[in-house]
Design a protein around this motif. Structure first.
Motif, PDB file in Angstrom:
ATOM      1  N   GLU A 133       2.418   1.951  19.973  1.00  0.00           N
ATOM      2  CA  GLU A 133       3.431   0.913  20.165  1.00  0.00           C
ATOM      3  C   GLU A 133       3.699   0.116  18.896  1.00  0.00           C
ATOM      4  O   GLU A 133       4.801  -0.399  18.708  1.00  0.00           O
ATOM      5  CB  GLU A 133       3.003  -0.025  21.293  1.00  0.00           C
ATOM      6  N   THR A 134       2.707   0.020  18.006  1.00  0.00           N
ATOM      7  CA  THR A 134       2.922  -0.724  16.763  1.00  0.00           C
ATOM      8  C   THR A 134       3.851   0.016  15.815  1.00  0.00           C
ATOM      9  O   THR A 134       4.597  -0.588  15.054  1.00  0.00           O
ATOM     10  CB  THR A 134       1.576  -1.001  16.083  1.00  0.00           C
ATOM     11  N   LYS A 135       3.813   1.335  15.837  1.00  0.00           N
ATOM     12  CA  LYS A 135       4.630   2.147  14.932  1.00  0.00           C
ATOM     13  C   LYS A 135       4.456   1.676  13.485  1.00  0.00           C
ATOM     14  O   LYS A 135       5.425   1.342  12.787  1.00  0.00           O
ATOM     15  CB  LYS A 135       6.109   2.068  15.328  1.00  0.00           C
ATOM     16  N   PRO A 136       3.242   1.685  12.972  1.00  0.00           N
ATOM     17  CA  PRO A 136       2.999   1.072  11.660  1.00  0.00           C
ATOM     18  C   PRO A 136       3.538   1.909  10.511  1.00  0.00           C
ATOM     19  O   PRO A 136       3.584   3.134  10.572  1.00  0.00           O
ATOM     20  CB  PRO A 136       1.473   0.989  11.602  1.00  0.00           C
ATOM     21  N   THR A 137       3.928   1.218   9.458  1.00  0.00           N
ATOM     22  CA  THR A 137       4.170   1.883   8.183  1.00  0.00           C
ATOM     23  C   THR A 137       2.853   2.095   7.454  1.00  0.00           C
ATOM     24  O   THR A 137       2.651   3.110   6.797  1.00  0.00           O
ATOM     25  CB  THR A 137       5.125   1.043   7.312  1.00  0.00           C
ATOM     26  N   LEU A 138       1.922   1.120   7.607  1.00  0.00           N
ATOM     27  CA  LEU A 138       0.600   1.173   6.989  1.00  0.00           C
ATOM     28  C   LEU A 138      -0.457   0.816   8.027  1.00  0.00           C
ATOM     29  O   LEU A 138      -0.180   0.099   9.003  1.00  0.00           O
ATOM     30  CB  LEU A 138       0.508   0.180   5.827  1.00  0.00           C
ATOM     31  N   LEU A 139      -1.687   1.284   7.817  1.00  0.00           N
ATOM     32  CA  LEU A 139      -2.795   0.944   8.712  1.00  0.00           C
ATOM     33  C   LEU A 139      -3.022  -0.563   8.795  1.00  0.00           C
ATOM     34  O   LEU A 139      -3.526  -1.072   9.799  1.00  0.00           O
ATOM     35  CB  LEU A 139      -4.083   1.617   8.226  1.00  0.00           C
ATOM     36  N   ILE A 140      -2.648  -1.257   7.743  1.00  0.00           N
ATOM     37  CA  ILE A 140      -2.795  -2.720   7.708  1.00  0.00           C
ATOM     38  C   ILE A 140      -2.186  -3.357   8.948  1.00  0.00           C
ATOM     39  O   ILE A 140      -2.737  -4.309   9.512  1.00  0.00           O
ATOM     40  CB  ILE A 140      -2.132  -3.270   6.431  1.00  0.00           C
ATOM     41  N   GLU A 141      -1.064  -2.837   9.405  1.00  0.00           N
ATOM     42  CA  GLU A 141      -0.321  -3.463  10.492  1.00  0.00           C
ATOM     43  C   GLU A 141      -1.054  -3.386  11.830  1.00  0.00           C
ATOM     44  O   GLU A 141      -0.793  -4.203  12.706  1.00  0.00           O
ATOM     45  CB  GLU A 141       1.062  -2.820  10.607  1.00  0.00           C
ATOM     46  N   VAL A 142      -1.945  -2.423  12.007  1.00  0.00           N
ATOM     47  CA  VAL A 142      -2.699  -2.356  13.255  1.00  0.00           C
ATOM     48  C   VAL A 142      -4.077  -2.987  13.100  1.00  0.00           C
ATOM     49  O   VAL A 142      -4.556  -3.681  14.012  1.00  0.00           O
ATOM     50  CB  VAL A 142      -2.837  -0.913  13.778  1.00  0.00           C
ATOM     51  N   LEU A 143      -4.735  -2.802  11.962  1.00  0.00           N
ATOM     52  CA  LEU A 143      -6.078  -3.363  11.798  1.00  0.00           C
ATOM     53  C   LEU A 143      -6.057  -4.884  11.816  1.00  0.00           C
ATOM     54  O   LEU A 143      -7.016  -5.512  12.271  1.00  0.00           O
ATOM     55  CB  LEU A 143      -6.702  -2.856  10.497  1.00  0.00           C
ATOM     56  N   ASN A 144      -4.985  -5.499  11.340  1.00  0.00           N
ATOM     57  CA  ASN A 144      -4.929  -6.954  11.322  1.00  0.00           C
ATOM     58  C   ASN A 144      -4.733  -7.559  12.703  1.00  0.00           C
ATOM     59  O   ASN A 144      -4.731  -8.781  12.861  1.00  0.00           O
ATOM     60  CB  ASN A 144      -3.831  -7.433  10.372  1.00  0.00           C
ATOM     61  N   LYS A 145      -4.585  -6.730  13.729  1.00  0.00           N
ATOM     62  CA  LYS A 145      -4.551  -7.229  15.102  1.00  0.00           C
ATOM     63  C   LYS A 145      -5.957  -7.522  15.631  1.00  0.00           C
ATOM     64  O   LYS A 145      -6.105  -8.181  16.664  1.00  0.00           O
ATOM     65  CB  LYS A 145      -3.872  -6.211  16.021  1.00  0.00           C
ATOM     66  N   VAL A 146      -6.986  -7.013  14.944  1.00  0.00           N
ATOM     67  CA  VAL A 146      -8.362  -7.191  15.405  1.00  0.00           C
ATOM     68  C   VAL A 146      -8.857  -8.566  14.996  1.00  0.00           C
ATOM     69  O   VAL A 146      -8.804  -8.920  13.807  1.00  0.00           O
ATOM     70  CB  VAL A 146      -9.280  -6.106  14.813  1.00  0.00           C
ATOM     71  N   GLY A 148     -10.883 -11.408  13.470  1.00  0.00           N
ATOM     72  CA  GLY A 148     -11.906 -11.393  12.441  1.00  0.00           C
ATOM     73  C   GLY A 148     -11.669 -10.386  11.346  1.00  0.00           C
ATOM     74  O   GLY A 148     -12.491 -10.260  10.433  1.00  0.00           O
ATOM     75  N   VAL A 149     -10.546  -9.665  11.391  1.00  0.00           N
ATOM     76  CA  VAL A 149     -10.249  -8.634  10.387  1.00  0.00           C
ATOM     77  C   VAL A 149      -8.981  -9.016   9.631  1.00  0.00           C
ATOM     78  O   VAL A 149      -7.969  -9.363  10.231  1.00  0.00           O
ATOM     79  CB  VAL A 149     -10.068  -7.253  11.040  1.00  0.00           C
ATOM     80  N   LEU A 150      -9.068  -8.955   8.315  1.00  0.00           N
ATOM     81  CA  LEU A 150      -7.887  -9.106   7.467  1.00  0.00           C
ATOM     82  C   LEU A 150      -7.933  -8.017   6.409  1.00  0.00           C
ATOM     83  O   LEU A 150      -8.740  -8.060   5.485  1.00  0.00           O
ATOM     84  CB  LEU A 150      -7.847 -10.485   6.802  1.00  0.00           C
ATOM     85  N   MET A 151      -7.082  -7.018   6.582  1.00  0.00           N
ATOM     86  CA  MET A 151      -6.905  -5.977   5.568  1.00  0.00           C
ATOM     87  C   MET A 151      -5.779  -6.439   4.664  1.00  0.00           C
ATOM     88  O   MET A 151      -4.656  -6.669   5.130  1.00  0.00           O
ATOM     89  CB  MET A 151      -6.581  -4.638   6.235  1.00  0.00           C
ATOM     90  N   VAL A 152      -6.078  -6.603   3.377  1.00  0.00           N
ATOM     91  CA  VAL A 152      -5.154  -7.233   2.442  1.00  0.00           C
ATOM     92  C   VAL A 152      -4.293  -6.168   1.766  1.00  0.00           C
ATOM     93  O   VAL A 152      -4.814  -5.215   1.187  1.00  0.00           O
ATOM     94  CB  VAL A 152      -5.922  -8.039   1.384  1.00  0.00           C
ATOM     95  N   ASN A 153      -2.984  -6.337   1.844  1.00  0.00           N
ATOM     96  CA  ASN A 153      -2.028  -5.394   1.275  1.00  0.00           C
ATOM     97  C   ASN A 153      -1.844  -5.684  -0.215  1.00  0.00           C
ATOM     98  O   ASN A 153      -1.327  -6.731  -0.594  1.00  0.00           O
ATOM     99  CB  ASN A 153      -0.696  -5.511   2.012  1.00  0.00           C
ATOM    100  N   LEU A 154      -2.251  -4.727  -1.066  1.00  0.00           N
ATOM    101  CA  LEU A 154      -2.100  -4.878  -2.514  1.00  0.00           C
ATOM    102  C   LEU A 154      -0.972  -4.024  -3.072  1.00  0.00           C
ATOM    103  O   LEU A 154      -0.836  -3.886  -4.276  1.00  0.00           O
ATOM    104  CB  LEU A 154      -3.422  -4.528  -3.217  1.00  0.00           C
ATOM    105  N   GLY A 155      -0.158  -3.427  -2.167  1.00  0.00           N
ATOM    106  CA  GLY A 155       0.988  -2.637  -2.587  1.00  0.00           C
ATOM    107  C   GLY A 155       0.664  -1.179  -2.815  1.00  0.00           C
ATOM    108  O   GLY A 155      -0.448  -0.818  -3.198  1.00  0.00           O
ATOM    109  N   ASN A 156       1.637  -0.310  -2.530  1.00  0.00           N
ATOM    110  CA  ASN A 156       1.502   1.134  -2.746  1.00  0.00           C
ATOM    111  C   ASN A 156       0.263   1.698  -2.044  1.00  0.00           C
ATOM    112  O   ASN A 156      -0.438   2.551  -2.577  1.00  0.00           O
ATOM    113  CB  ASN A 156       1.446   1.461  -4.233  1.00  0.00           C
ATOM    114  N   GLU A 157      -0.018   1.212  -0.836  1.00  0.00           N
ATOM    115  CA  GLU A 157      -1.148   1.601  -0.002  1.00  0.00           C
ATOM    116  C   GLU A 157      -2.491   1.150  -0.568  1.00  0.00           C
ATOM    117  O   GLU A 157      -3.550   1.497  -0.043  1.00  0.00           O
ATOM    118  CB  GLU A 157      -1.153   3.112   0.278  1.00  0.00           C
ATOM    119  N   GLN A 158      -2.489   0.368  -1.644  1.00  0.00           N
ATOM    120  CA  GLN A 158      -3.724  -0.236  -2.131  1.00  0.00           C
ATOM    121  C   GLN A 158      -4.072  -1.415  -1.225  1.00  0.00           C
ATOM    122  O   GLN A 158      -3.204  -2.059  -0.649  1.00  0.00           O
ATOM    123  CB  GLN A 158      -3.548  -0.708  -3.569  1.00  0.00           C
ATOM    124  N   HIS A 159      -5.356  -1.731  -1.142  1.00  0.00           N
ATOM    125  CA  HIS A 159      -5.770  -2.772  -0.211  1.00  0.00           C
ATOM    126  C   HIS A 159      -7.171  -3.259  -0.550  1.00  0.00           C
ATOM    127  O   HIS A 159      -7.904  -2.638  -1.328  1.00  0.00           O
ATOM    128  CB  HIS A 159      -5.772  -2.225   1.228  1.00  0.00           C
TER     129      HIS A 159
END
Length: 777
Positions: A133-146, A148-159
């Protein structure tokens, strides 16, 4: 004689009548969303004691004396169902996952399936439904729903990652694929999730806090397990396209089919490309493919073969200074920096079910990785000649050969269970770096070309990495409502270091050997209060062996000790309002000693050092409320404090009792989902991401505290997702940063000032997918 014949005929008639009265019903049960077979599903003939359960292939057989007309089906984590089976001898049953459910099954906590409510730690799951349902462009968009979790987007799939730690590049997080680390201990890369194919993943489980007692080094702040798709019971294919207004394009697919009653195959993958994006020098190409085959040797033996390959070729534009960031000028000074990643993994797993009490699982695995780059962060301009600069080209490669074996045994006494496991990993690794001379435009500051100097080596070494470990876990129920879990793991990590450069002040350390060993225990318990509520508590230890790059890369080789952590945690869960509300809460304190930090030297270079003592304390919480069938409201977050208790450097600088940099005190993610019954197939989701302000330096003199949506300091942004399904076709759109806020994902500070990793402005993505589902062969 007549009497004997009469008796024989009578007995024969009775047998025939009995046989005619009996009915044998077979069927298979599977997940309605993923088509994956479900094991341990209970099938009952209502009003009788006659029942059965599904095997490892999701198949059951039920024999009744009277013709059955209805079956009742129930399974942990799924909605119960009743089906009509009158006149049938074979049925197929699709079960829907529960939207609100505390009794989900998790596997990451002990490498075997167990009820979430019998797991005494903070663990969250992202289901196949949430991923879809999230239809993410990057994994960041689903993991940040958890929470206590913050996956930081550094651009070009870097994180980078933040779980019970600041936003960190450190190896305090373990990434797994079906329980096997995607990288060996000692070779952590904060960009490692580049190597995960999100279209080969069925679900994600996140352990928060130390999990070293079963996973070893790096499982400190958290462990994220990507559970791959298993073959379904029916043929299915889902294909789609996805793109946005900034030049991102993607084609993707998942496919699954049973070949026969014993063999099933699942595939998933995508190709994505970025061209002429919102940020200069950010084009990339990525290809990811997953393949898995499950083969049922017999009802007690199963083989699973899995293969993953990921390739990324990306430009790296780098971060911005304050002028570029606040002016929304996303041009880059770099014209030739890049990163090329190739990651391949393969494994074969044998599962043996000896009987209902004993199970053995053994996995042989192989990895092959390379990261070649000309990094923008290594480019330094010359103060004496503004038309020149220098930098480096480097490459890190490794191959792994490993084995993971585990046996579990259950006992009737106290409903106990024993796990025993062995882990062995041998990884030859190499790292090379050489100097490059760069031409710079003095007026614009752009780096326009370079001359490679392979004859001027900066680093050239090989390390043979060996990690051997053994672990035990014992759990039992002294009371019907209580579950006690204890565990311990012993790890030994050896580095056999071979420096290929002459030993000098500029070439690193002489050949040698470093080894680290540690024992990491845990104890925890859960208590079922009844009526959908319960409590848990745990005490656990974690240890981190210094990584290869931390030990050997650079002109100095600091003497580092393993970082150690003790974690104390209590939590609980509850349901209410007629099971419409679900809540989970955890309170933790993690004390670190000898935590490894980057210390900035007077010449603006950095050096890895053990910091002394640190404190990590927080409250994590999540609430999900479904007042009606149409509406779901989710809110989750964490309030945390990360600080140095003792951090005195050899230069006399004292950071004792300072808050650690890049450690926001509040992170939250909430979402409202609306699925109107008057228009089936429509789905609307509004998400709010909140990150409070944070310090950007050890001295706590500088803060990132820009005002964003709702006039809040830090990060406050809305994302809108909408989708509409008609039969097998789904059309969707995602609008991230809906109100076009100006904010940074990450801010770092040096003596030359702050640099910013900007977030994209309002981004509109659209996609179309088609699903085909066949009939079971």
């Amino acid at each position: 004689m007549k009497s004997f014949v009469f008796s024989f005929l009578l007995l024969l008639i009775c047998c025939i009548s009995t046989a005619q009265a009996q009915q044998t019903l077979t069927g298979h049960v599977f997940d309605a969303q993923t088509n994956e077979p479900l094991t341990g599903v209970n099938i009952i003939l209502p009003g009788t004691s006659i029942g059965a359960s599904t095997d490892k292939a999701g198949v059951f057989t039920l024999t009744t004396k009277e013709p059955a007309d209805t079956l009742a089906i129930s399974c942990l984590g799924y909605e119960s169902a009743r089906i009509c089976c009158m006149g049938k001898n074979q049925v197929s049953i699709a079960l829907k996952p529960r939207v609100l459910n505390l009794e989900t099954m998790v596997i990451t906590a002990s490498r075997t399936a167990q009820a979430r409510t019998q797991t005494p730690l903070a663990i969250s799951s992202l289901s196949a439904r949430q991923l879809d349902e999230t239809k993410p462009t990057l994994l960041i968009e689903v993991l940040n729903k958890v929470p206590g979790v913050l996956m930081v987007n550094l651009g070009n799939e870097q994180h980078s990652m933040n779980i019970r730690q600041p936003m960190s590049y450190r190896g305090y997080f373990l990434y797994l694929e079906d329980g096997v680390p995607i990288r060996p201990a000692g070779l952590f890369n904060h960009n490692a999730l580049i190597e995960v194919n999100m279209f080969g993943v069925n679900s994600i489980e996140v352990i928060k806090g130390p999990a070293s007692s079963i996973y070893g080094s790096e499982a400190i702040g958290g462990a994220i397990n990507f559970i791959t798709q298993t073959p379904g019971n029916t043929p299915s294919v889902k294909a789609g396209v996805h793109g946005d207004g900034w030049g991102y394009r993607r084609v993707q697919f998942t496919a699954s089919t049973p070949v026969n009653k014993k063999l099933g195959i699942a595939l998933g993958g995508y190709y994505a490309r970025q061209r002429n994006g919102w940020q200069d020098h950010s084009d990339f190409d990525k290809l990811s493919i997953n393949a898995r085959a499950d083969y049922l040797l017999n009802e007690n033996n199963k083989l699973i073969a899995s293969f993953t390959t990921n390739t990324l070729d990306t430009e790296t534009g780098g971060s911005l200074d304050s002028t570029g960031f606040y002016g929304r000028n996303y041009s880059s000074l770099h014209t030739f920096t890049y990163r090329k990643v190739q990651a391949t993994r393969a494994r074969v797993t044998w599962q043996k079910f000896w009987n209902t009490a004993n199970e053995t699982q053994a996995t042989a695995f192989y990895r092959k990785n390379s990261i070649a780059q000309l990094p923008n962060y290594a480019i330094k301009k010359l103060r004496t000649d503004l038309s020149r600069a220098h930098g480096e080209i480097n490459e890190n490669t490794f191959q792994s050969y490993g084995l993971l074996a585990q046996h579990s045994k259950t006992f009737s006494f106290l409903n106990a269970k024993l796990l025993a496991g062995l882990y062995s990993d041998f990884t030859p690794s190499a790292y090379t770096a050489n100097y490059i001379s760069i031409t710079r435009e003095p007026n614009t500051g752009r780096y326009i070309n370079f001359i490679n100097r392979p004859d001027s080596a900066l680093t050239n070494y090989q390390v043979n990495l060996v990690n051997n470990a053994a672990y035990l876990q014992w759990e039992f129920s002294p009371l019907p409502q209580m579950r006690v879990v204890t565990g311990v793991r012993y790890d030994r990590v050896d580095y056999l270091y071979d420096n290929h450069l002459p030993v000098s002040a500029f070439s690193g350390a002489p050949d040698g050997r470093n080894h680290f060993s540690f024992v990491t225990p845990k104890i925890g318990l859960t208590y079922d209060l009844g009526k959908g509520a319960g409590l848990y508590a745990n005490v656990s230890a974690g240890a981190y062996a210094p990584g290869v790059n931390e030990l050997y890369r650079g002109v100095k080789v600091p003497t580092l000790q393993p970082a150690r952590f003790n974690n104390y945690e209590i939590g609980g869960w509850a349901t209410g309002l007629e099971n419409k509300l679900k809540a989970e809460v955890s309170l933790y304190q993690m004390n670190g000693t000898q935590e490894i930090v980057s210390y900035q030297l007077p010449d603006n270079s950095t050096e890895n050092r053990n910091s002394g003592k640190t404190l990590h304390r927080g409250l994590e919480y999540s609430f999900t409320y479904t007042p009606t069938q149409e509406l779901t409201i989710r809110f989750g977050g964490t309030n945390a404090l990360h600080k140095y208790l003792v951090y005195a450097t050899t230069e006399g600088t004292d950071f004792d009792n300072h808050v650690m940099p890049n450690a926001p005190a509040w992170i939250a993610n909430s979402e409202i989902t609306y699925k109107p019954t008057y228009l089936p197939g429509l789905r609307l989701m509004l998400e709010w991401q909140r990150i409070s302000r944070w310090y950007t330096d050890d001295a706590n003199e500088y803060t990132y505290a820009d005002r964003t949506l709702f006039n809040l300091k830090g990060v406050s942004a809305l994302n809108l997702r909408a989708a509409y399904s008609i039969k097998n076709v789904e059309l969707y759109t995602n609008i991230t940063n809906l109100t076009n806020e100006l904010y940074a994902h990450n801010v770092t500070r040096s003596r030359w000032g702050a640099t910013y990793n900007p977030a994209a402005g309002r981004t509109i993505a659209m996609g179309l997918s088609y699903t085909f589902t066949g009939k079971k062969p």
